[in-house]
Design an enzyme around this catalytic site. Structure first.
Site, mmCIF file in Angstrom:
data_model
loop_
_atom_site.group_PDB
_atom_site.id
_atom_site.type_symbol
_atom_site.label_atom_id
_atom_site.label_comp_id
_atom_site.label_asym_id
_atom_site.label_seq_id
_atom_site.Cartn_x
_atom_site.Cartn_y
_atom_site.Cartn_z
ATOM 1 N N LYS A 254 4.019 5.535 -9.979
ATOM 2 C CA LYS A 254 4.685 4.652 -8.742
ATOM 3 C C LYS A 254 4.334 4.903 -7.430
ATOM 4 O O LYS A 254 4.207 4.044 -6.563
ATOM 5 C CB LYS A 254 6.308 4.834 -9.002
ATOM 6 C CG LYS A 254 6.852 4.079 -10.303
ATOM 7 C CD LYS A 254 8.299 4.095 -10.498
ATOM 8 C CE LYS A 254 8.808 3.316 -11.655
ATOM 9 N NZ LYS A 254 8.579 2.000 -11.787
ATOM 10 N N GLU A 255 4.133 6.190 -7.157
ATOM 11 C CA GLU A 255 3.933 6.792 -5.739
ATOM 12 C C GLU A 255 2.463 6.301 -5.420
ATOM 13 O O GLU A 255 2.190 5.802 -4.193
ATOM 14 C CB GLU A 255 4.101 8.250 -5.607
ATOM 15 C CG GLU A 255 3.602 8.782 -4.346
ATOM 16 C CD GLU A 255 3.719 10.289 -4.306
ATOM 17 O OE1 GLU A 255 3.026 11.090 -3.329
ATOM 18 O OE2 GLU A 255 4.335 11.012 -5.230
#
Length: 303
Positions: A254-255
């Site tokens: 996600k990052e």
């Protein structure tokens, strides 16, 4: 190791502006047909899946319809599985692995899971054999709110209201990562480019926050029956990342804005096939992707 390839577009130390991006786009050309290669196979599966157009990509060079294959008679009592391919359009076995699974092995699992299969997220990049879209954006770094990549935004909208138990995203690592795509990235962003040793074999990428080591192990063991698994390099890494177990590394999905982080699925894996190995063929690479999917499904069903 430091990049030994200069890139013919842009000036050292300066990020690309619109002029450089236009120069890059001008030298891209169509090498294969999304309609002939991909959509023709999607059409054949109409008796086994609901085929739905979920979006269109609109570029100066043309419009590309995006399709998903959805299980017939979607059953809310079954867990949902997302399978994506062609997020990087040049990674061919991801596209055809998703289609091959849909045409063959999927029928063995339809009573256990609902499937949402997106075989080619980035059709322009498929046709031009590219990592980026026409705007010099990497869709697989663009899965976040207000995404600048049409491909990523469309997929995010498609899955936004669906709860998934598993997501497997089908990719490749190729020799052109070092010879073309990483040098282009370094030039575009005016950053020092580091080459990495291209792993000779299959490996997977888990999610740092939910690595699911047993899932990754099941995938590796399934694929190992079809093709070879990439060994770690001399520093115990794959593409610069520490090896977690045989054939497995982890990324912060996600990052980093990766497709593997597009849902909140409990079980997540990104496959990486090496199509340039002298030990494999195009067919073997497709089989490896299918084996990865079935290995993951067998694990999830039992657990």
């Amino acid at each position: 190791m430091t990049n030994t390839h200069s890139y013919p577009i842009g000036q050292a130390g300066q990020k690309w502006q619109d002029a450089e991006k236009a120069q890059w786009l001008a030298v891209q050309n169509v090498k294969r047909s999304y309609a002939d290669d991909v959509l023709s196979q999607v059409d054949v599966l109409a008796n086994h899946f609901d085929i739905e157009q979920y979006a269109s990509l609109n570029y100066a060079s043309g419009t590309f319809p995006l399709f998903t294959l959805k299980s017939l008679n979607w059953d809310k009592s079954k867990p949902n599985v997302l399978i994506t391919g062609g997020v990087h359009g040049y990674e061919t076995s991801g596209v055809f692995g998703a289609l091959r699974f849909a045409a063959t092995a999927a029928q063995d699992y339809q009573d256990k899971f609902n499937f949402l299969i997106v075989p080619c997220v980035s059709p322009w990049a498929y046709e031009t054999i590219n990592r980026w879209n026409p705007e010099a954006i990497d869709p697989n770094r663009s899965f976040y709110a207000n995404s600048p990549a049409q491909e990523s935004a469309a997929l995010m909208q498609l899955v936004a209201d669906v709860e998934f138990l598993m997501h497997i995203d089908l990719h490749e690592t190729t020799d052109t990562d070092n010879s073309e795509f990483r040098p282009a990235l370094g030039a575009r962003d005016a950053v020092e480019h580091k080459e990495w040793a291209i792993p000779d074999g299959f490996y997977t990428v888990g999610d740092t926050l939910k690595p699911s080591p047993e899932l990754q192990k099941a995938i590796i063991e399934s694929v190992e029956k079809v093709t070879h698994i990439a060994p770690a390099d001399e520093s115990g890494r794959l593409i610069g990342e520490v090896l977690q177990q045989k054939g497995v590394i982890n990324y912060a999905t996600k990052e980093l804005g990766l497709c593997a982080g597009v849902t909140d699925a409990k079980f997540v894996s990104t496959t990486e096939v090496y199509p340039d190995s002298p030990k494999v063929s195009a067919e073997n690479c497709i089989q490896a992707q299918v084996a990865a999917i079935t290995g993951a499904l067998n694990f999830v069903y039992k657990n």
